[in-house]
Design a protein around this motif. Structure first.
Motif, PDB file in Angstrom:
ATOM      1  N   LEU A 214      -3.367   2.952  -4.837  1.00  0.00           N
ATOM      2  CA  LEU A 214      -2.626   1.496  -4.568  1.00  0.00           C
ATOM      3  C   LEU A 214      -1.013   1.878  -4.389  1.00  0.00           C
ATOM      4  O   LEU A 214      -0.390   1.204  -3.564  1.00  0.00           O
ATOM      5  CB  LEU A 214      -2.611   0.635  -5.924  1.00  0.00           C
ATOM      6  CG  LEU A 214      -4.130   0.160  -6.253  1.00  0.00           C
ATOM      7  CD1 LEU A 214      -3.842  -0.958  -7.516  1.00  0.00           C
ATOM      8  CD2 LEU A 214      -4.474  -1.005  -5.035  1.00  0.00           C
ATOM      9  N   TYR A 215      -0.531   3.115  -4.936  1.00  0.00           N
ATOM     10  CA  TYR A 215       0.792   3.246  -4.840  1.00  0.00           C
ATOM     11  C   TYR A 215       0.945   3.832  -3.360  1.00  0.00           C
ATOM     12  O   TYR A 215       2.065   3.463  -2.729  1.00  0.00           O
ATOM     13  CB  TYR A 215       1.257   4.477  -5.782  1.00  0.00           C
ATOM     14  CG  TYR A 215       2.607   4.838  -5.462  1.00  0.00           C
ATOM     15  CD1 TYR A 215       3.880   4.070  -5.849  1.00  0.00           C
ATOM     16  CD2 TYR A 215       2.710   5.918  -5.032  1.00  0.00           C
ATOM     17  CE1 TYR A 215       5.042   4.355  -5.579  1.00  0.00           C
ATOM     18  CE2 TYR A 215       4.210   6.614  -4.752  1.00  0.00           C
ATOM     19  CZ  TYR A 215       5.287   5.700  -4.972  1.00  0.00           C
ATOM     20  OH  TYR A 215       6.494   6.231  -4.944  1.00  0.00           O
ATOM     21  N   ILE A 216      -0.082   4.613  -2.670  1.00  0.00           N
ATOM     22  CA  ILE A 216       0.040   5.028  -1.292  1.00  0.00           C
ATOM     23  C   ILE A 216       0.172   3.878  -0.411  1.00  0.00           C
ATOM     24  O   ILE A 216       0.687   3.855   0.561  1.00  0.00           O
ATOM     25  CB  ILE A 216      -1.294   5.805  -0.882  1.00  0.00           C
ATOM     26  CG1 ILE A 216      -1.143   7.150  -1.811  1.00  0.00           C
ATOM     27  CG2 ILE A 216      -1.393   6.323   0.559  1.00  0.00           C
ATOM     28  CD1 ILE A 216      -2.166   8.160  -1.650  1.00  0.00           C
ATOM     29  N   ALA A 217      -0.964   2.779  -0.672  1.00  0.00           N
ATOM     30  CA  ALA A 217      -0.920   1.650   0.118  1.00  0.00           C
ATOM     31  C   ALA A 217       0.659   0.849  -0.092  1.00  0.00           C
ATOM     32  O   ALA A 217       0.633   0.349   1.060  1.00  0.00           O
ATOM     33  CB  ALA A 217      -2.068   0.584  -0.337  1.00  0.00           C
ATOM     34  N   TYR A 218       0.908   0.826  -1.187  1.00  0.00           N
ATOM     35  CA  TYR A 218       2.312   0.195  -1.483  1.00  0.00           C
ATOM     36  C   TYR A 218       3.534   0.960  -0.440  1.00  0.00           C
ATOM     37  O   TYR A 218       4.139   0.036   0.235  1.00  0.00           O
ATOM     38  CB  TYR A 218       2.720   0.199  -2.764  1.00  0.00           C
ATOM     39  CG  TYR A 218       4.077  -0.080  -3.159  1.00  0.00           C
ATOM     40  CD1 TYR A 218       4.605  -1.392  -3.117  1.00  0.00           C
ATOM     41  CD2 TYR A 218       5.027   0.782  -3.151  1.00  0.00           C
ATOM     42  CE1 TYR A 218       5.977  -1.794  -3.156  1.00  0.00           C
ATOM     43  CE2 TYR A 218       6.410   0.586  -3.562  1.00  0.00           C
ATOM     44  CZ  TYR A 218       6.904  -0.664  -3.481  1.00  0.00           C
ATOM     45  OH  TYR A 218       8.173  -1.086  -3.850  1.00  0.00           O
ATOM     46  N   MET A 219       3.317   1.982  -0.724  1.00  0.00           N
ATOM     47  CA  MET A 219       4.320   2.883   0.287  1.00  0.00           C
ATOM     48  C   MET A 219       4.501   2.626   1.676  1.00  0.00           C
ATOM     49  O   MET A 219       5.141   2.481   2.359  1.00  0.00           O
ATOM     50  CB  MET A 219       4.080   4.369   0.113  1.00  0.00           C
ATOM     51  CG  MET A 219       4.652   5.024  -1.388  1.00  0.00           C
ATOM     52  SD  MET A 219       5.256   6.811  -1.360  1.00  0.00           S
ATOM     53  CE  MET A 219       3.367   7.463  -1.071  1.00  0.00           C
ATOM     54  N   GLU A 220       2.882   2.494   2.279  1.00  0.00           N
ATOM     55  CA  GLU A 220       2.688   2.252   3.782  1.00  0.00           C
ATOM     56  C   GLU A 220       3.205   0.658   3.920  1.00  0.00           C
ATOM     57  O   GLU A 220       3.597   0.695   5.182  1.00  0.00           O
ATOM     58  CB  GLU A 220       1.147   2.425   3.986  1.00  0.00           C
ATOM     59  CG  GLU A 220       0.940   1.899   5.359  1.00  0.00           C
ATOM     60  CD  GLU A 220       1.609   2.685   6.417  1.00  0.00           C
ATOM     61  OE1 GLU A 220       1.610   2.074   7.615  1.00  0.00           O
ATOM     62  OE2 GLU A 220       1.879   3.721   6.212  1.00  0.00           O
ATOM     63  N   LEU A 221       2.971  -0.077   3.205  1.00  0.00           N
ATOM     64  CA  LEU A 221       3.302  -1.452   3.560  1.00  0.00           C
ATOM     65  C   LEU A 221       4.785  -1.955   3.279  1.00  0.00           C
ATOM     66  O   LEU A 221       5.317  -2.782   4.006  1.00  0.00           O
ATOM     67  CB  LEU A 221       2.187  -2.547   2.613  1.00  0.00           C
ATOM     68  CG  LEU A 221       0.801  -2.421   2.921  1.00  0.00           C
ATOM     69  CD1 LEU A 221      -0.131  -3.196   1.815  1.00  0.00           C
ATOM     70  CD2 LEU A 221       0.588  -3.077   4.331  1.00  0.00           C
ATOM     71  N   PHE A 222       5.251  -1.200   2.271  1.00  0.00           N
ATOM     72  CA  PHE A 222       6.661  -1.773   1.800  1.00  0.00           C
ATOM     73  C   PHE A 222       7.623  -0.860   1.664  1.00  0.00           C
ATOM     74  O   PHE A 222       9.015  -1.219   1.574  1.00  0.00           O
ATOM     75  CB  PHE A 222       6.704  -2.512   0.478  1.00  0.00           C
ATOM     76  CG  PHE A 222       5.633  -3.525   0.271  1.00  0.00           C
ATOM     77  CD1 PHE A 222       5.717  -4.857   1.150  1.00  0.00           C
ATOM     78  CD2 PHE A 222       4.129  -3.556  -0.306  1.00  0.00           C
ATOM     79  CE1 PHE A 222       4.877  -5.740   1.027  1.00  0.00           C
ATOM     80  CE2 PHE A 222       3.382  -4.359  -0.160  1.00  0.00           C
ATOM     81  CZ  PHE A 222       3.494  -5.807   0.576  1.00  0.00           C
TER      82      PHE A 222
END
Length: 365
Positions: A214-222
């Motif tokens: 989830l943190y990797i997805a968060y970094m990619e999106l935001f």
């Protein structure tokens, strides 16, 4: 029984969270180009894994951890998959089918070695943890599995050696270090699960795994900045619109200004090297619309936008080869903005009337 119920609830929740994250990345893929599609597919692997585990728990099957070669190969496969994403971030378009096969080739080599060992009647004694195997380290089956456990960390180091065929400034070293730390934390937690037979460690690993993804997805999106090539203010200044209706002479002047801006933009940014460049994004960068830009390109002797971009890429390819910058033709084609060698060769032959080898042999005569 209580443990099974908690595991069932967590497994279902994890699968649902992974699915939502994967879908969110996929539907916002236009902002991040191919990198978000790749990350979405990687997270979807986890959706499949947790869904399978959830179905087994519903059927009353309690999974027992056995350190086996297939399980370690799957772990290596997942880590390799997770490094494909930063490769696409750092060097958009560098990944192609041939290079993806090379990245996954260690998994194939390990499986072939495993099958040969089985054919040679080597017995793989089942062990629950790596600690149980330490006292038998001299046996081939144990040494082989220890080697695979060590190799799980190796693909992470490759992130620091990703070839920069193009520099888009899509990220920085701070982002890279955060990504490496997150992936290393997830991998380390998995190694601890393999090392110690402890329900608490196993439960914590699931939380760490979901949290890292989830943190990797968060970094990619935001967090990660996706910078598109821009031209300077002096280049993209919009011309003043006349108060009177446009005349034919004004339209010609306007188109002349636009083609000058287009040429300046291309010279300043090398935008054709972006394999995802489209007529829409180019028109947006020039503060015009795609219809006008396409018409201006045709008025200047090109059949279409695609023909115009291909001419620039082939010209770039020739300049690189003459300057002896890349190692070979294929790398030069990739640097010029092509994702496919076949597409590049087809366009080269269409523009020059010959193959690259024929062209440079003639040039040397």
């Amino acid at each position: 029984m209580q443990y099974i119920n908690l595991a069932t609830i967590f497994t279902f929740s994890a699968a649902l969270v992974y699915l939502l994250a994967s879908l969110l990345l996929f539907f916002r893929r236009k902002d991040g180009e191919r990198s978000r599609v790749i990350l979405s597919c990687i997270i979807m692997f986890s959706v499949i894994s947790y869904t399978t585990r959830f179905i087994n728990l519903i059927n009353g099957e309690v999974p027992q951890l056995i350190v086996s070669v297939p399980m370690l190969v799957v772990a290596i496969f997942m880590v390799i998959s997770y490094i494909m994403y930063p490769i696409e971030v750092i060097s958009p378009g560098w990944l192609n089918f041939r290079r993806i096969l090379k990245l996954y080739s260690p998994c194939l080599f390990i499986l072939v070695t495993y099958k040969i060992s089985l054919w040679a009647n080597i017995k793989y004694t089942p062990y629950n943890t790596l600690l149980d195997m330490v006292s038998h380290i001299g046996n081939f089956d144990v040494l082989f599995r220890f080697t695979l456990a060590f190799l799980i960390f190796m693909p992470i180091l490759f992130i620091f050696f990703i070839p920069y065929t193009r520099r888009y400034n899509n990220t920085d070293y701070v982002w890279i270090r955060k990504y490496v730390f997150t992936l290393s934390l997830n991998t380390l937690a998995y190694i601890l699960v393999l090392t110690f037979e402890n329900p608490i460690i196993r439960s914590l690993y699931y939380y760490v795994s979901v949290g890292c993804s989830l943190y990797i997805a968060y970094m990619e999106l935001f967090v990660r900045l996706i910078r598109k090539p821009v031209v300077t203010e002096t280049v993209i200044q919009k011309e003043e619109e006349p108060s009177a209706p446009c005349t034919e002479s004004f339209t010609k002047v306007k188109n002349t200004i636009l083609i000058d801006r287009l040429n300046a933009y291309m010279e300043n940014t090398f935008a054709w090297r972006d394999p995802d460049l489209s007529l829409n994004t180019l028109a947006q960068a020039l503060c015009t619309n795609r219809t006008t830009l396409n018409q201006v390109i045709q008025d200047n002797g090109y059949e279409s936008y695609t023909a115009y971009i291909n001419h620039l890429r082939i010209k770039d390819f020739l300049n690189q080869i003459k300057a002896k910058q890349p190692v070979n033709f294929q790398d030069a084609f990739f640097d010029a903005g092509y994702r496919s060698r076949a597409t590049a060769l087809r366009n080269f032959r269409l523009i020059t009337g010959m193959t690259p080898s024929e062209y440079f042999q003639k040039d040397q005569q």
